[in-house]
Scaffold this motif. Structure first.
Motif, PDB file in Angstrom:
ATOM      1  N   ASP A 105      79.512  -5.428 116.981  1.00  0.00           N
ATOM      2  CA  ASP A 105      79.257  -6.156 115.735  1.00  0.00           C
ATOM      3  C   ASP A 105      78.318  -5.302 114.890  1.00  0.00           C
ATOM      4  O   ASP A 105      77.101  -5.282 115.097  1.00  0.00           O
ATOM      5  N   LEU A 106      78.901  -4.582 113.918  1.00  0.00           N
ATOM      6  CA  LEU A 106      78.120  -3.589 113.178  1.00  0.00           C
ATOM      7  C   LEU A 106      76.964  -4.199 112.398  1.00  0.00           C
ATOM      8  O   LEU A 106      75.910  -3.583 112.255  1.00  0.00           O
ATOM      9  N   ASP A 107      77.151  -5.390 111.871  1.00  0.00           N
ATOM     10  CA  ASP A 107      76.070  -6.016 111.108  1.00  0.00           C
ATOM     11  C   ASP A 107      74.835  -6.225 111.988  1.00  0.00           C
ATOM     12  O   ASP A 107      73.707  -5.904 111.598  1.00  0.00           O
ATOM     13  N   LYS A 108      75.055  -6.757 113.190  1.00  0.00           N
ATOM     14  CA  LYS A 108      73.940  -6.985 114.114  1.00  0.00           C
ATOM     15  C   LYS A 108      73.392  -5.656 114.645  1.00  0.00           C
ATOM     16  O   LYS A 108      72.174  -5.489 114.788  1.00  0.00           O
ATOM     17  N   ALA A 109      74.305  -4.711 114.946  1.00  0.00           N
ATOM     18  CA  ALA A 109      73.870  -3.419 115.474  1.00  0.00           C
ATOM     19  C   ALA A 109      73.026  -2.665 114.451  1.00  0.00           C
ATOM     20  O   ALA A 109      72.054  -1.979 114.807  1.00  0.00           O
ATOM     21  N   GLU A 110      73.362  -2.796 113.166  1.00  0.00           N
ATOM     22  CA  GLU A 110      72.585  -2.116 112.125  1.00  0.00           C
ATOM     23  C   GLU A 110      71.187  -2.714 111.994  1.00  0.00           C
ATOM     24  O   GLU A 110      70.224  -2.008 111.693  1.00  0.00           O
ATOM     25  N   LYS A 111      71.074  -4.017 112.223  1.00  0.00           N
ATOM     26  CA  LYS A 111      69.735  -4.629 112.217  1.00  0.00           C
ATOM     27  C   LYS A 111      68.887  -4.087 113.364  1.00  0.00           C
ATOM     28  O   LYS A 111      67.693  -3.812 113.198  1.00  0.00           O
ATOM     29  N   SER A 112      69.519  -3.904 114.521  1.00  0.00           N
ATOM     30  CA  SER A 112      68.805  -3.308 115.658  1.00  0.00           C
ATOM     31  C   SER A 112      68.409  -1.872 115.343  1.00  0.00           C
ATOM     32  O   SER A 112      67.312  -1.418 115.707  1.00  0.00           O
ATOM     33  N   LEU A 113      69.293  -1.149 114.677  1.00  0.00           N
ATOM     34  CA  LEU A 113      69.004   0.238 114.280  1.00  0.00           C
ATOM     35  C   LEU A 113      67.800   0.288 113.351  1.00  0.00           C
ATOM     36  O   LEU A 113      66.931   1.163 113.485  1.00  0.00           O
ATOM     37  N   ASP A 114      67.741  -0.657 112.406  1.00  0.00           N
ATOM     38  CA  ASP A 114      66.607  -0.692 111.478  1.00  0.00           C
ATOM     39  C   ASP A 114      65.293  -0.911 112.223  1.00  0.00           C
ATOM     40  O   ASP A 114      64.254  -0.328 111.860  1.00  0.00           O
ATOM     41  N   VAL A 115      65.338  -1.751 113.254  1.00  0.00           N
ATOM     42  CA  VAL A 115      64.119  -1.984 114.055  1.00  0.00           C
ATOM     43  C   VAL A 115      63.686  -0.687 114.739  1.00  0.00           C
ATOM     44  O   VAL A 115      62.494  -0.345 114.754  1.00  0.00           O
ATOM     45  N   ILE A 116      64.644   0.039 115.303  1.00  0.00           N
ATOM     46  CA  ILE A 116      64.333   1.312 115.973  1.00  0.00           C
ATOM     47  C   ILE A 116      63.745   2.306 114.982  1.00  0.00           C
ATOM     48  O   ILE A 116      62.715   2.957 115.248  1.00  0.00           O
ATOM     49  N   ARG A 117      64.383   2.439 113.828  1.00  0.00           N
ATOM     50  CA  ARG A 117      63.947   3.434 112.839  1.00  0.00           C
ATOM     51  C   ARG A 117      62.635   3.054 112.159  1.00  0.00           C
ATOM     52  O   ARG A 117      61.767   3.909 111.934  1.00  0.00           O
ATOM     53  N   ASP A 118      62.497   1.786 111.807  1.00  0.00           N
ATOM     54  CA  ASP A 118      61.384   1.379 110.946  1.00  0.00           C
ATOM     55  C   ASP A 118      60.181   0.820 111.703  1.00  0.00           C
ATOM     56  O   ASP A 118      59.076   0.773 111.155  1.00  0.00           O
ATOM     57  N   GLU A 119      60.354   0.390 112.968  1.00  0.00           N
ATOM     58  CA  GLU A 119      59.241  -0.212 113.697  1.00  0.00           C
ATOM     59  C   GLU A 119      58.903   0.555 114.983  1.00  0.00           C
ATOM     60  O   GLU A 119      57.760   0.978 115.168  1.00  0.00           O
TER      61      GLU A 119
END
Length: 755
Positions: A498-512
């Motif tokens: 689910d790319l929408d959910k996976a991209e939110k997880s990616l944002d957490v990795i990159r930004d936090e």
């Protein structure tokens, strides 16, 4: 009689005249050009787009780090061992035996390295029913698909011995092999069948073998020359296989179209009683000029792709631009030479009942090339232009309405291929058991000393926080390359396919997570890449390039139409009608492929999204190709108006005399694009159906109803050019009025055209 010397001016007319007088020289120069282009391209070779050049941002940064260090990442493979029954667990003896058997089987092939057991790496699902055996393929990752067959067979052998378990392999090598086996020939069949389809339609249109072969021959030689030029240019702008496929499509479309326009006009003039030389001069000055205007406009549209900043789009844009330019030059140079050489022999190989003369005789028609069907349609449209405009525009706006809710994303494996392949089911099972495990985020960590205490501490903190933050459920794997001071951190993302959910997880990795751990080490680089990251970076860059690309294409197309027809009205209506055509194509795409309305009719299914690259690609291609028809029809209307017809008569004459050639050209394009709509890949279906639908709408509703309705309502205002624009360069039709054909009635004088 009717064959008096007609003095013509203009680039197309002069080129056609020179080629007709020096026909062998013109043919020889063209052949030499094609041979030299192919030879140079073969000698220099083609530089392919690198992974590091595909995107900007973090994905590109990570690829550059990997390239600079010389590390070649192997093709990773995974074997899923999963219990079919709920009671079986990974801790059971039978399950352990199966895992051991998989490890021994794949190692015995000699094709793999770094085989890891799930009991060592903790790659066991939360419910305990699934485990992953992971390993890498030996050798170059690009060609791993060619060597994975023995490994796949070894895994199949283990599966046969363990009926209670599901034992399946998935990875980049096995997926590449599966897709090549299933769809590699799919593309070849589509490309190879395009030429025979075009030739068959041309045989019906011309009714003569030689006349039908000329457009195909021109298109093929233009494509061959462009392939060679792509090799030369690739040393400045790298090319790709996708660019070659798009070039073939565009080259076949415009190469056949341009030749068709030219040949049909020359035929029409001969049918009106003019000798071959006079007919050729008129065709050069009229259709030849329309080909140049259309070709330059299409080139401008294709150049819009150069503003995306995406290497793949830049390659497609440049390749398409080159093939259009080559086809355009060939149409106004070597084609007149061939027509002059062939003379009446262009009618050789007449097919009974298909030749236009036979059809006219049976229908009682004349040789003026007018379409009786479109004459009846035009009679209705011009009798009530306001109603026709409202009905046609309203219908197209209704078709375009679904485009407002368009959602774009890179399609996942199951969206792209559905359930047609077993490996897709494996992909889904891995993602269900290990969310994000089949497509983890990859953090490329570069440090002055990868084993320094602060770096190692940061890596440990990153691994822990990636899971504790909720972005990943683990396991987070770290591979260290001491010699290069590089570490690869693989993070399965929550959300999985689910790319929408996976991209939110990616944002957490990159930004936090990253700033709180790796970001605290001075001099350390840690770009995040991977499938999900690449998709997001691609989307972000594509969205950012939409406005400049749209603006460039629309503004320059407007200026070209303004200079070519010296009419502000024509330029504005051209842009509006083309945008309406593109909007209708978008609406059909969203309705069929996003919402699934009528998807079964085209052998597709609604997947909830349109693939990311398609809207911009369609805009550029369709805006360019639709100008073919528009320039050709409006040129004919303007030509008739300048020869003394009233605007209403000129519209009727222009549309009905071009209807046959526009219909033939549209049928060829629709047929060729529809071939790609039959492919198994969802993205190719979307492209094929979108292009075919748009061309069909453009050649019928736009050019046959909306254009004449709008021009009839505007009347003499069609030729309006403000005085302050009179200083613009004059690129209009500048040939002298053509001598009337034998027996033709004198032209009806209308109001003077203000150009």
């Amino acid at each position: 009689m009717g064959n008096a010397h007609t003095r013509v001016r203009g680039v197309a007319a002069r080129a056609g005249g020179w080629s007709a007088r020096h026909r062998w020289a013109a043919v020889g120069i063209w052949v030499l050009f094609v041979v030299l282009a192919i030879g140079l391209g073969s000698a220099l070779g083609t530089v392919q787009v690198k992974d590091s050049d595909q995107l900007k941002g973090e994905t590109s940064q990570a690829a550059h780090i990997i390239e600079d260090t010389g590390i070649e990442e192997p093709a990773g493979e995974t074997v899923l061992v999963q219990a079919k029954a709920d009671g079986t667990k990974a801790t059971d003896a039978e399950f352990r035996d199966a895992v051991d058997a998989v490890i021994k089987a794949v190692e015995a092939t000699g094709k793999v390295t770094d085989v890891t057991s799930p009991y060592d790496t903790q790659t066991i699902s939360k419910d305990g029913r699934s485990a992953l055996v992971q390993f890498d393929m030996r050798g170059d990752a690009e060609t791993a698909g060619d060597r994975v067959e023995p490994v796949l067979k070894a895994v199949e052998g283990v599966q046969k011995d363990h009926d209670g378990l599901r034992i399946e392999e998935i990875g980049s090598a096995s997926m590449n092999k599966t897709f090549d086996d299933a769809f590699g020939k799919d593309f070849q069949r589509a490309e190879y069948s395009a030429v025979p389809v075009a030739l068959g339609i041309l045989l019906i249109a011309f009714g003569a073998v030689v006349a039908a072969l000329l457009p195909v021959a021109l298109a093929i030689t233009a494509i061959m020359a462009t392939m060679g030029l792509m090799g030369v240019v690739s040393h400045l702008v790298p090319m790709s296989d996708t660019a070659s496929s798009v070039m073939l499509l565009v080259g076949l479309a415009v190469g056949v179209d341009y030749c068709l326009f030219y040949l049909r006009r020359e035929r029409e003039e001969r049918a009106a009683g003019r000798d071959p030389q006079t007919a050729l001069r008129i065709a050069a000055a009229t259709s030849g000029r329309a080909v140049i205007v259309s070709g330059v406009t299409v080139c401008v549209a294709m150049a819009g792709m150069l503003f995306t900043g995406l290497a793949e789009f830049e390659a497609m844009g440049l390749a398409s631009l080159m093939v259009v330019a080559v086809a355009m030059v060939g149409s106004v140079t070597v084609l007149p030479a061939l027509l002059s050489l062939l003379g009446e022999r262009v009618e050789r190989g007449r097919i009974p009942f298909l030749h236009p003369d036979k059809r006219r005789n049976r229908a009682g028609g004349s040789g003026n090339g007018e379409s009786r069907f479109w004459k009846r349609v035009l009679g209705v449209v011009l009798a009530r232009p306001a109603i026709s405009l409202v009905v046609a525009a309203g219908a197209l706006l209704a078709v375009a309405a679904p485009a407002v809710g368009m959602k774009t994303q890179n399609l996942t494996l199951d969206q792209e291929f559905g359930d047609s392949l077993p490996i897709v089911a494996t992909y889904n099972r891995v993602n269900e058991a290990f969310p994000g495990g089949s497509e983890p985020a990859e953090v490329v960590v570069k440090a002055d000393d990868i084993n320094a205490p602060d770096v190692q501490a940061a890596l440990t903190d990153f691994r822990e926080q990636a899971v504790s933050s909720g972005a990943s459920r683990g396991p987070v794997e770290i591979k260290v390359h001491d010699a290069q001071n590089i570490a690869f951190v693989y993070v399965p993302l929550v959300g999985g396919s689910d790319l929408d959910k996976a991209e939110k997880s990616l944002d957490v990795i990159r930004d936090e997570v990253r700033p709180a751990t790796l970001g605290k080490v001075d001099g350390l680089e840690a770009p995040v890449t991977g499938q999900v990251a690449g998709s997001k970076d691609f989307n972000d860059q594509l969205v950012g390039s939409v406005t400049p690309v749209f603006a460039f294409v629309v503004v320059f197309a407007f200026l070209l139409m303004l200079l070519s027809f010296r009419s502000l009205t024509i330029a504005i209506t051209s842009i509006v009608l083309n945008l309406l055509s593109v909007g209708a194509a978008y609406g059909i795409l969203v309705a069929v492929f996003q919402h699934g309305w009528g998807a079964s009719l085209v052998g597709a299914e609604g997947v909830g999204a349109i693939i990311t690259w398609l809207p911009l690609f369609l805009f550029v291609i369709l805006f360019g190709l639709s100008m073919d028809y528009h320039v050709f029809v409006v040129s004919r209307i303007r030509e008739a108006r300048m020869r003394g017809r009233t605007t209403k008569d000129a519209i009727t004459h222009g549309v009905v005399t071009t209807a046959g050639v526009v219909t033939s050209a549209a049928v060829i394009m629709v047929a060729v694009f529809a071939i790609f709509g039959t492919l198994s890949m969802q993205s190719m279906k979307q492209m094929g159906v979108g292009l075919a639908a748009a061309v069909l709408i453009d050649a019928t509703i736009i050019r046959g109803v909306l254009l004449p309705a709008v021009m009839a309502l505007l009347g003499e205002r069609n030729w309006y050019l403000p005085k302050w624009l009179h200083r613009l360069p004059d690129l209009t039709h500048d040939e002298s009025p053509t001598v009337p054909a034998p027996g033709a009635p004198p032209a009806v004088e209308g109001e003077k055209v203000g150009v």
